[in-house]
Design a protein around this motif. Sequence first.
Motif, PDB file in Angstrom:
ATOM      1  N   GLU A 486       0.832  -1.201   0.000  1.00 39.34           N
ATOM      2  CA  GLU A 486       0.000   0.000   0.000  1.00 39.34           C
ATOM      3  C   GLU A 486       0.869   1.256   0.000  1.00 39.34           C
ATOM      4  OE1 GLU A 486      -2.105  -3.476   1.231  1.00 39.34           O
ATOM      5  OE2 GLU A 486      -0.327  -2.543   2.139  1.00 39.34           O
ATOM      6  N   MET A 487       1.951   1.231   0.775  1.00 42.43           N
ATOM      7  CA  MET A 487       2.868   2.381   0.799  1.00 42.43           C
ATOM      8  C   MET A 487       3.459   2.637  -0.581  1.00 42.43           C
ATOM      9  SD  MET A 487       5.016   1.732   4.326  1.00 42.43           S
ATOM     10  CE  MET A 487       4.239   1.690   5.934  1.00 42.43           C
ATOM     11  N   PHE A 488       3.941   1.563  -1.227  1.00 42.78           N
ATOM     12  CA  PHE A 488       4.604   1.761  -2.506  1.00 42.78           C
ATOM     13  C   PHE A 488       3.613   2.118  -3.602  1.00 42.78           C
ATOM     14  CE2 PHE A 488       6.599   0.358  -6.488  1.00 42.78           C
ATOM     15  CZ  PHE A 488       7.766   1.125  -6.421  1.00 42.78           C
ATOM     16  N   ALA A 489       2.397   1.608  -3.500  1.00 43.21           N
ATOM     17  CA  ALA A 489       1.392   1.919  -4.511  1.00 43.21           C
ATOM     18  C   ALA A 489       1.139   3.426  -4.567  1.00 43.21           C
ATOM     19  CB  ALA A 489       0.100   1.166  -4.222  1.00 43.21           C
ATOM     20  N   TYR A 490       1.198   4.096  -3.445  1.00 43.78           N
ATOM     21  CA  TYR A 490       0.998   5.543  -3.434  1.00 43.78           C
ATOM     22  C   TYR A 490       2.149   6.264  -4.128  1.00 43.78           C
ATOM     23  CZ  TYR A 490       0.540  10.328  -1.747  1.00 43.78           C
ATOM     24  OH  TYR A 490       0.448  11.698  -1.686  1.00 43.78           O
ATOM     25  N   LEU A 491       3.354   5.734  -3.998  1.00 44.76           N
ATOM     26  CA  LEU A 491       4.519   6.373  -4.610  1.00 44.76           C
ATOM     27  C   LEU A 491       4.604   6.106  -6.106  1.00 44.76           C
ATOM     28  CD1 LEU A 491       7.274   5.317  -2.021  1.00 44.76           C
ATOM     29  CD2 LEU A 491       5.707   7.266  -1.897  1.00 44.76           C
ATOM     30  N   ASN A 492       4.134   4.944  -6.518  1.00 43.40           N
ATOM     31  CA  ASN A 492       4.411   4.423  -7.857  1.00 43.40           C
ATOM     32  C   ASN A 492       3.370   4.893  -8.863  1.00 43.40           C
ATOM     33  OD1 ASN A 492       5.487   2.947  -9.985  1.00 43.40           O
ATOM     34  ND2 ASN A 492       4.370   1.083  -9.417  1.00 43.40           N
ATOM     35  N   ILE A 493       3.585   6.064  -9.399  1.00 42.52           N
ATOM     36  CA  ILE A 493       2.732   6.596 -10.447  1.00 42.52           C
ATOM     37  C   ILE A 493       3.458   6.452 -11.777  1.00 42.52           C
ATOM     38  CG2 ILE A 493       1.508   8.624 -11.305  1.00 42.52           C
ATOM     39  CD1 ILE A 493       0.437   7.473  -8.666  1.00 42.52           C
ATOM     40  N   PRO A 494       2.909   5.688 -12.730  1.00 40.80           N
ATOM     41  CA  PRO A 494       3.587   5.538 -14.025  1.00 40.80           C
ATOM     42  C   PRO A 494       3.828   6.885 -14.696  1.00 40.80           C
ATOM     43  CG  PRO A 494       1.784   3.964 -13.806  1.00 40.80           C
ATOM     44  CD  PRO A 494       1.653   4.916 -12.660  1.00 40.80           C
ATOM     45  N   THR A 495       4.917   6.991 -15.397  1.00 35.03           N
ATOM     46  CA  THR A 495       5.243   8.213 -16.129  1.00 35.03           C
ATOM     47  C   THR A 495       5.313   7.905 -17.620  1.00 35.03           C
ATOM     48  OG1 THR A 495       7.629   7.846 -15.878  1.00 35.03           O
ATOM     49  CG2 THR A 495       6.514   9.151 -14.184  1.00 35.03           C
ATOM     50  N   THR A 496       4.986   8.890 -18.417  1.00 34.08           N
ATOM     51  CA  THR A 496       4.972   8.697 -19.867  1.00 34.08           C
ATOM     52  C   THR A 496       5.652   9.868 -20.562  1.00 34.08           C
ATOM     53  OG1 THR A 496       2.812   9.773 -20.084  1.00 34.08           O
ATOM     54  CG2 THR A 496       2.831   7.381 -19.804  1.00 34.08           C
ATOM     55  N   SER A 497       6.222   9.568 -21.700  1.00 32.73           N
ATOM     56  CA  SER A 497       6.801  10.597 -22.560  1.00 32.73           C
ATOM     57  C   SER A 497       6.780  10.074 -23.987  1.00 32.73           C
ATOM     58  CB  SER A 497       8.228  10.953 -22.132  1.00 32.73           C
ATOM     59  OG  SER A 497       9.085   9.830 -22.252  1.00 32.73           O
ATOM     60  N   ALA A 498       6.926  10.976 -24.933  1.00 29.98           N
ATOM     61  CA  ALA A 498       6.894  10.576 -26.338  1.00 29.98           C
ATOM     62  C   ALA A 498       7.808  11.486 -27.146  1.00 29.98           C
ATOM     63  CB  ALA A 498       5.470  10.632 -26.883  1.00 29.98           C
ATOM     64  N   THR A 499       8.466  10.893 -28.118  1.00 29.62           N
ATOM     65  CA  THR A 499       9.268  11.639 -29.087  1.00 29.62           C
ATOM     66  C   THR A 499       8.739  11.329 -30.474  1.00 29.62           C
ATOM     67  OG1 THR A 499      11.266  11.573 -27.715  1.00 29.62           O
ATOM     68  CG2 THR A 499      11.567  12.000 -30.050  1.00 29.62           C
ATOM     69  N   LYS A 500       8.390  12.380 -31.200  1.00 22.26           N
ATOM     70  CA  LYS A 500       7.836  12.210 -32.543  1.00 22.26           C
ATOM     71  C   LYS A 500       8.722  12.938 -33.533  1.00 22.26           C
ATOM     72  CE  LYS A 500       3.570  12.743 -35.237  1.00 22.26           C
ATOM     73  NZ  LYS A 500       2.156  13.170 -35.205  1.00 22.26           N
ATOM     74  N   THR A 501       9.066  12.260 -34.605  1.00 21.82           N
ATOM     75  CA  THR A 501       9.890  12.857 -35.643  1.00 21.82           C
ATOM     76  C   THR A 501       9.232  12.647 -37.000  1.00 21.82           C
ATOM     77  OG1 THR A 501      11.196  10.841 -35.962  1.00 21.82           O
ATOM     78  CG2 THR A 501      12.016  12.434 -34.358  1.00 21.82           C
ATOM     79  N   SER A 502       9.575  13.501 -37.945  1.00 20.91           N
ATOM     80  CA  SER A 502       9.085  13.318 -39.306  1.00 20.91           C
ATOM     81  C   SER A 502      10.140  13.798 -40.282  1.00 20.91           C
ATOM     82  CB  SER A 502       7.772  14.076 -39.529  1.00 20.91           C
ATOM     83  OG  SER A 502       7.975  15.476 -39.469  1.00 20.91           O
ATOM     84  N   LEU A 503      10.116  13.223 -41.466  1.00 19.34           N
ATOM     85  CA  LEU A 503      11.030  13.597 -42.536  1.00 19.34           C
ATOM     86  C   LEU A 503      10.257  13.603 -43.851  1.00 19.34           C
ATOM     87  CD1 LEU A 503      13.782  14.107 -43.903  1.00 19.34           C
ATOM     88  CD2 LEU A 503      14.141  11.620 -43.890  1.00 19.34           C
ATOM     89  N   ALA A 504      10.283  14.754 -44.522  1.00 17.42           N
ATOM     90  CA  ALA A 504       9.699  14.881 -45.846  1.00 17.42           C
ATOM     91  C   ALA A 504      10.820  15.165 -46.837  1.00 17.42           C
ATOM     92  CB  ALA A 504       8.667  16.006 -45.871  1.00 17.42           C
ATOM     93  N   THR A 505      10.829  14.446 -47.954  1.00 14.86           N
ATOM     94  CA  THR A 505      11.901  14.574 -48.946  1.00 14.86           C
ATOM     95  C   THR A 505      11.311  14.626 -50.339  1.00 14.86           C
ATOM     96  OG1 THR A 505      13.409  13.292 -47.541  1.00 14.86           O
ATOM     97  CG2 THR A 505      14.025  13.558 -49.834  1.00 14.86           C
ATOM     98  N   VAL A 506      11.825  15.530 -51.146  1.00 10.49           N
ATOM     99  CA  VAL A 506      11.539  15.566 -52.569  1.00 10.49           C
ATOM    100  C   VAL A 506      12.877  15.571 -53.284  1.00 10.49           C
ATOM    101  CG1 VAL A 506      10.490  16.837 -54.478  1.00 10.49           C
ATOM    102  CG2 VAL A 506       9.406  16.861 -52.228  1.00 10.49           C
ATOM    103  N   ARG A 507      13.018  14.707 -54.308  1.00 13.24           N
ATOM    104  CA  ARG A 507      14.328  14.518 -54.925  1.00 13.24           C
ATOM    105  C   ARG A 507      14.174  14.215 -56.405  1.00 13.24           C
ATOM    106  NH1 ARG A 507      18.125   9.690 -54.708  1.00 13.24           N
ATOM    107  NH2 ARG A 507      20.241  10.507 -54.469  1.00 13.24           N
ATOM    108  N   GLY A 508      15.053  14.794 -57.175  1.00 11.68           N
ATOM    109  CA  GLY A 508      15.079  14.508 -58.597  1.00 11.68           C
ATOM    110  C   GLY A 508      16.501  14.337 -59.085  1.00 11.68           C
ATOM    111  N   VAL A 509      16.729  13.313 -59.927  1.00 12.42           N
ATOM    112  CA  VAL A 509      18.063  13.027 -60.446  1.00 12.42           C
ATOM    113  C   VAL A 509      17.971  12.761 -61.945  1.00 12.42           C
ATOM    114  CG1 VAL A 509      20.083  11.526 -60.326  1.00 12.42           C
ATOM    115  CG2 VAL A 509      18.767  12.003 -58.246  1.00 12.42           C
TER     116      VAL A 509
END
Length: 988
Positions: A486-509
């Motif tokens: 019961e003691m630890f349950a009060y302390l133990n709050i899950p934490t969350t985070s997120a990293t989002k990336t994107s890449l857009a490319t246009v290319r001509g050869v």
Amino acid sequence: MKAVFRSRLLVSSLLIGTTLSAHPAFAQIVPQTEETATGDASQAPADVPSGDIVVTGTLIRNPNLTSSSPVNVVGQEELALRQSNVAEEVLRSLPGVVPSIGSSVNNGNGGSSFVDLRGLGPQRNLVLLNGSRLVPADFNGQVNLNIIPLALVDRVDVLTGGATTTYGADAVSGVVNFITRKDFSGLEINASEQITERGDGNVFRVDLTTGANLDDGRGNVTLSVGYQKAKPVFQGDRDVSIAQVDSVTGEESGSGTTVPIRLNLGDGNGTLQLDPASGNLVPSYQFFNFNPYNVFQTPFERYSLYTAGRYEVADGIEAYAEGLFSKTKVSTVIAPSGTFGLSYQIPYNSPFLPAGVLNAACAANGLDAAACAAAASSTATPVAGQNTFGATLSRRFTEGGSRISEYTTQLFQFRTGLRGDVGEHLSYDVSGSYGESENTSRSTGQGLFSRTQAALLANNTTTCANGDAACVPLNLFGPEGSITPEMFAYLNIPTTSATKTSLATVRGVLSGDFGFATPGANDAVGFAVGAEYRRYVAESTSDLSSQTPDEVLGAGAANPDSRGTYNVKEAFAEIIAPLVQDRPFFHNLTLELGARYSDYSTAGSNWTWKAGGNWEPTNWIKVRGNYQKATRAPNIGELFSPQVTGLDNFATDPCQGAAPVTNAQLRAICLAQGAPASSIGSIEAEPSAQPNNRTGGNLDLGVEKATTWTAGVVVTPDFVPGLTISADYYNIKVRDAISQPSFGDALNACFLESNNPGLDPTNPACTAIRRNPATGGLFGTAGAYVPLPYSNSGRIWTDGVDLTINYRRDLQFAKLDLSFAGNWTNASKFQATPASVIRECVGYYSNSCGSPGAGINFRGSIQPEWSFNQRTTLSFDKIDVSLLWRYVDKMEYEPLAVEELLNDNNPDTDPPLEQFRRIKAAHYFDLATRFAATENFDFTVTVTNLFDKDPPLVGNTIGSTSFNSGNTYPSTYDALGRRFAFGAKLRF
């Protein structure tokens, strides 16, 4: 024109051809030649003539082209024999590649795996899929290798040496190009099962690939889906890592956050430990062994889908598309959380406070016996700062179990385009791609500082002073078991985070040839011109707890929300001109030139260029060379990351122990850095060698500049049929390198008299370091740290030789394939700032050695002077037997690190034990046998680490947490032991 166009499309793509022949692919690494780029012609459809090819390292398509840059190839059959399940496992074992974050990294793994060519850092090499950039996994622009669909990979091309002219920034140390199988037709099912001899670490993988040719070869559609799951291998289940070993003392040791509790009352007596029998505080006598909770193989799960299609919509016009989706989950498992030396307020009338601790607290705060008794018996509600005392607490929450972080990454990328021929001498390729990656982290078992503090402010066993009905008073002062669920349950709050990336490319050869040759040559002059636009976006978000410094217990740095973006516009051109052909001593002489102009929204514009060539005095010997001026612009992380305090690695503190008591200059420095006078003489180094650093982006960063050159020879003697030898020297120098000083560099700038004459306490290198105001240490609060800022002050240089030898012979009763791939690294040097020492890390290991300038997350990996892989294969009618010999040269603890520890004006900061300063050369042998049961079914058995060789024992405080774990270096040396893999392939 239709026939010419179709031959080009069926035999090649924009960046390299089709499949390797079965037996030659047993070679672990082979140099790229026309044969390895186009594949075995016998496997192509009979009505398809050989066509143009383009090799990794140039954009020009020419039927006789081989690049002046050294490119090595790992074939599909080699991947099958190894039965590797993720791309990172394959790459990190290649000579010349330094292990990076991967499946053997537990504490420091953020859910992604990377490749580090030449040890220059994963942000200085580029990862491609079929010649196209992949969306990065993080703020640093690094590609997550966990997403690569190995089942559909035909081969891996590894170009080492600069390639920024051809591919743009990030390719300072080279390129890894994953080439998928083209024009797949039929159905193929692959399944494999892997397990260690100890019965753990099970890995299951299954892939299904199907494809069909359309309209008499005008098109093709391919689909591959896969699933993989790997289970953990715990360090407590291996002899080398059962107990944590201190590298300095050689004794079993561990973390200073332990059970029973350790605490510091700020009275000059230092950190003491509770004796449960008497209830008194005594000198520390027990540390916490965290090794058994950690893992050598991280749990991993992946779902993947890859699809590709092409169709010739008209003569000279082909539409194509490629899509990739991947969902991966990596779990890290580390020891239980705790209070980790943070400062708390504890009521004198706490119901859990032992008499010995109470008396010591009263004495430390000037309360006599009567006042102490009155405070302890008071029924007043505890109020921090009024009827409480302060102390730094180090109590492990063993009752709460391990801390588990689950990193789930979802990635998709789609590319589509048109390509074809315009006349006889000109081809075009126009494409666009877009990808997104999102890495979500969910961590449990950590506990929050604010809730721990609230649960300590109680004068009874049922209610807390904050009035929160959910709060359960916390007993940190009892033996293991005193913290109830019961003691630890009060302390133990899950934490969350997120990293989002994107890449857009246009290319001509546009690529082709000018339709004419130079006077001395037969082949036309080839060229390629093009333009590219890329836009990168990265952002991170997290919950309030994760953003608050010191709030999530044991989580390292806070994770504030941040965002960054930039774009780059580029134009490029290349020419390959055969100068002399089919003349005495000039079978072929070719000149290669290239240039690229880049305009970054953040770092301005710059030019890169290359010049190279091939000279073949006869048809069996080629001399090649390439010189490049390369650049790398700062990535989003280096520019926009917020300033945060996190964990580093260093086993000693110049202010620790009794030295500051007798050394007035040292004392003055410690005080100037914020250590309280009462702490002098009792300051300790962080017990688990993880003091704090402070890092963050720098918007003033500019472009780093590099010069790279290679020179080599390829020999295929007619008088020894089946023999190929290639040797290439490489030299890479980076100036204005975007880098951070090592933790040791930052300390030495202040504490070594050679850097700070007279040990001046007002020297900015000293005052920039901040100490814990309660204990004087470099840990325990976000306000204590050693700053490691980004700057363009670094210099990096490395050079060495790559050697490959391949020999094939028919012995009548069997076919023999011998291959050798080796790397000799002459130097790998790093100078973080003009005032820093020049570190030479080839053949050395320490907290400061690793990937030069790669950032703190990658420091500490091992780069041997000499390493090689040698494979011997005997192929009978339906059975192949193959032995792979992997060699890692001997290593030594960094001599400079020893010298620094002996000269930091503190006799208590000793270097590691002599027995841990040497690692013998390692030899590993892997045996693979493949049975062709039927024409459509084969079965492969692989025994990795055949002789069950143990990893070296060097203790747990001799290197970085990421790479020095379980008393060894599990990313370099095999910590799992002998293991068996069983694979089956069914084709229709």
